[in-house]
Design a protein around this motif. Structure first.
Motif, PDB file in Angstrom:
ATOM      1  N   UNK A 170       0.847  -1.171  -0.093  1.00 33.18           N
ATOM      2  CA  UNK A 170       0.061   0.004  -0.218  1.00 33.18           C
ATOM      3  C   UNK A 170       0.778   1.255  -0.055  1.00 33.18           C
ATOM      4  N   UNK A 171       2.035   1.294   0.776  1.00 28.14           N
ATOM      5  CA  UNK A 171       3.003   2.202   0.712  1.00 28.14           C
ATOM      6  C   UNK A 171       3.531   2.663  -0.471  1.00 28.14           C
ATOM      7  N   UNK A 172       3.757   1.339  -1.312  1.00 29.40           N
ATOM      8  CA  UNK A 172       4.506   1.667  -2.663  1.00 29.40           C
ATOM      9  C   UNK A 172       3.447   2.355  -3.629  1.00 29.40           C
ATOM     10  N   UNK A 173       2.196   1.904  -3.330  1.00 34.62           N
ATOM     11  CA  UNK A 173       0.955   2.434  -4.487  1.00 34.62           C
ATOM     12  C   UNK A 173       0.382   3.579  -3.943  1.00 34.62           C
ATOM     13  N   UNK A 174       0.875   4.142  -3.030  1.00 35.11           N
ATOM     14  CA  UNK A 174       0.460   5.529  -2.261  1.00 35.11           C
ATOM     15  C   UNK A 174      -0.967   5.291  -1.958  1.00 35.11           C
ATOM     16  N   UNK A 175      -1.208   4.277  -1.193  1.00 32.28           N
ATOM     17  CA  UNK A 175      -2.527   4.123  -0.478  1.00 32.28           C
ATOM     18  C   UNK A 175      -2.688   4.290   0.845  1.00 32.28           C
ATOM     19  N   UNK A 176      -1.236   4.410   1.582  1.00 31.39           N
ATOM     20  CA  UNK A 176      -1.458   4.550   3.100  1.00 31.39           C
ATOM     21  C   UNK A 176      -0.199   5.422   3.283  1.00 31.39           C
ATOM     22  N   UNK A 177      -0.448   6.234   4.269  1.00 29.62           N
ATOM     23  CA  UNK A 177       0.770   7.176   5.156  1.00 29.62           C
ATOM     24  C   UNK A 177       1.534   6.484   6.037  1.00 29.62           C
ATOM     25  N   UNK A 178       2.609   6.997   6.115  1.00 28.51           N
ATOM     26  CA  UNK A 178       3.522   6.659   7.267  1.00 28.51           C
ATOM     27  C   UNK A 178       2.821   6.408   8.574  1.00 28.51           C
ATOM     28  N   UNK A 179       2.203   7.502   9.300  1.00 29.50           N
ATOM     29  CA  UNK A 179       1.687   7.287  10.691  1.00 29.50           C
ATOM     30  C   UNK A 179       0.644   6.091  10.542  1.00 29.50           C
ATOM     31  N   UNK A 180      -0.105   6.401   9.556  1.00 28.73           N
ATOM     32  CA  UNK A 180      -1.099   5.074   9.478  1.00 28.73           C
ATOM     33  C   UNK A 180      -0.762   3.848   9.507  1.00 28.73           C
ATOM     34  N   UNK A 181       0.282   3.538   8.673  1.00 24.87           N
ATOM     35  CA  UNK A 181       1.032   2.084   8.401  1.00 24.87           C
ATOM     36  C   UNK A 181       1.436   1.797   9.667  1.00 24.87           C
ATOM     37  N   UNK A 182       2.185   2.961  10.610  1.00 25.59           N
ATOM     38  CA  UNK A 182       2.715   2.228  11.789  1.00 25.59           C
ATOM     39  C   UNK A 182       1.706   2.019  12.676  1.00 25.59           C
ATOM     40  N   UNK A 183       0.688   2.776  12.817  1.00 30.90           N
ATOM     41  CA  UNK A 183      -0.683   2.165  13.696  1.00 30.90           C
ATOM     42  C   UNK A 183      -1.341   1.150  13.084  1.00 30.90           C
ATOM     43  N   UNK A 184      -1.173   0.795  12.146  1.00 29.64           N
ATOM     44  CA  UNK A 184      -1.847  -0.577  11.631  1.00 29.64           C
ATOM     45  C   UNK A 184      -1.010  -1.903  11.928  1.00 29.64           C
ATOM     46  N   UNK A 185       0.350  -1.620  11.808  1.00 32.23           N
ATOM     47  CA  UNK A 185       1.282  -2.757  12.376  1.00 32.23           C
ATOM     48  C   UNK A 185       1.318  -2.751  13.950  1.00 32.23           C
ATOM     49  N   UNK A 186       1.262  -1.594  14.686  1.00 33.92           N
ATOM     50  CA  UNK A 186       1.205  -1.737  16.235  1.00 33.92           C
ATOM     51  C   UNK A 186      -0.028  -2.470  16.456  1.00 33.92           C
TER      52      UNK A 186
END
Length: 463
Positions: A437-453
């Motif tokens: 999703x990060x590569x395709x521009x469909x998630x922002x860094x803060x949201x990605x980190x929250x999803x992983x957490x």
């Protein structure tokens, strides 16, 4: 596991997943669990189920003994080399391998540890279970007697420590020397010259500067595969740089209070996003698998490949002498180095072993140059002369030399950590999804980190 390749053993909160490893060329095994407890008695007395010996002897080198080392078939050649080297040093002590098929190793091991025919030396895939059920020996007395904590980098010993059901600190249950794969930055020598890279970058900013020059010269800066989430190697390196190796390891080992949702993790993710937006990856990176990425790198279609030293076994077939490798530079110049590895010279002593002191001598032997020599001969990076003054990473020398130097550089900074995927299988699955999703521009860094957490927190609750 970090990826679908022969890679390093990986320990999660209760178990270590052992998969075939080709450090530059070696192998391990696979993982599941069951265990039962063993009663206690005295070390070295012939009845040997004492899980916490206090009186140990180091003067056993001239006492005849036969040790049994339980080995997965994929590690047989390597571990036989260690056994032979030990016997050459201590001729009165024999080390016999008991070899089990890789696919059976983890099923058989708990039963053996609880039996009267237990091997003396093992590499447990489930350290927490073995400690909980008194199947493994507390090595603190041997650590004190031999001075292992002074000989071996703290970050190499940390995965063998257990305290209150958490890996990473406390008493030592797995010990030895320090050897394993280096995960770092592989580079195409010809393209590096075209991009004007004459020295190893000493910071993330320096690495970025090289990539910007490469991009301006028409060279794709980074080769990667993300169909299988293998940008995750780079992402883990960035997390280690920004968070620090210890905090990343705390997450993998489920230390209470450990969290990924931090400004440092967001900053690492922002760095990766910046490189994506700058066009440092091929446009089809999300559709590339691991094998295709290797083909692109050896085909001269990119400058850097963030990978582990196990890949040399594959790319040497048609690219030997045309590439080099250096450790991931620190976030800031002069900062500490960090990188993922697994310690292939770490072993445990069975609580029911009748030869604990001789087994302790074997573990001490693993800290010596003779054992490191065996590790290097089997394709691992290994510490051969301490960590106080490693050579500076350089673009000169062979790839093997560069791997050894990179490993020693990280060791000197106590920078060994693990892959965040190893925190839980669900985290690995979520990471692949989020990286795509990060590569395709469909998630922002803060949201990605929250999803992983969030995924990590749920995994910790259910474990």
């Amino acid at each position: 596991m970090p990826e679908q390749h022969p890679t390093s053993p990986a320990r999660t909160a209760g178990s270590r997943l052992r998969a075939p490893l080709a450090g530059v060329a070696a192998a391990s095994a696979l993982a599941t669990l069951a265990a039962c407890s063993a009663p206690g008695s005295d070390s070295g007395s012939g009845t040997s189920a004492n899980a916490t010996p206090t009186a140990v002897s180091t003067a056993v080198g001239n006492t005849p003994a036969t040790l049994t080392l339980f080995s997965a078939a994929g590690l047989e050649t390597y571990e036989q080399g260690l056994a032979d080297a030990f016997h050459a040093t201590y001729p009165k002590i024999k080390v016999k391998l008991r070899v089990e098929a890789d696919t059976n190793y983890n099923t058989v091991l708990p039963r053996l540890l609880a039996s009267d025919s237990t091997p003396d030396i093992v590499q447990p895939y489930d350290l927490l279970g073995g400690v909980k059920d008194n199947l493994l020996t507390n090595l603190d007395a041997y650590d004190k007697a031999y001075g292992w904590s002074a000989k071996v980098p703290a970050s190499a010993l940390a995965p063998g420590r257990v305290s209150n059901g958490v890996i990473g600190s406390g008493s030592l249950y797995e010990a030895g020397g320090s050897a394993g794969p280096l995960v770092g930055v592989f580079y195409n020598k010809e393209l590096a010259a075209k991009a004007g890279m004459t020295t190893v970058p000493t910071s993330i900013a320096g690495l970025e500067a090289v990539m910007a020059k490469a991009k301006a010269s028409g060279i794709t800066p980074i080769v990667a595969s993300n169909q299988d989430g293998l940008i995750g190697h780079l992402y883990n390196l960035l997390l280690g740089d920004h968070m620090g190796a210890q905090k990343l390891s705390d997450i993998v080992h489920h230390k209470p209070g450990a969290t990924l949702d931090t400004p440092a993790a967001v900053e690492a993710t922002q760095t990766l996003q910046k490189w994506i937006k700058a066009g440092y990856f091929a446009s089809d990176v999300n559709s590339l698998n691991q094998e295709a990425s290797y083909g692109q790198f050896t085909g001269g279609k990119g400058l850097f490949l963030f990978q582990g030293s196990w890949i040399t076994q594959t790319i040497d077939k048609n690219f030997k002498g045309k590439y080099g490798v250096f450790p991931m530079p620190p976030a800031e110049k002069g900062g500490t180095y960090a990188g993922m590895t697994s310690n292939t010279l770490a072993f445990s002593i069975a609580a029911r072993s009748k030869n604990k002191d001789a087994a302790g001598l074997f573990l001490d032997f693993l800290t010596t140059p003779a054992a490191a020599k065996v590790a290097v001969a089997n394709g691992y990076a290994a510490l051969t002369s301490g960590t106080s003054a490693p050579a500076e990473p350089s673009l000169s020398g062979t790839a093997t030399d560069q791997i050894q130097t990179g490993y020693a550089t990280i060791a000197a900074d106590n920078g060994f950590d693990s892959w965040i995927q190893n925190a839980a299988p669900a985290v690995g699955t979520k990471l692949t999804q989020q990286l795509q999703l990060l590569v395709s521009g469909k998630v922002e860094p803060a949201a990605m980190v929250k999803a992983l957490q969030s995924t990590y927190a749920d995994a910790v609750k259910s474990s």
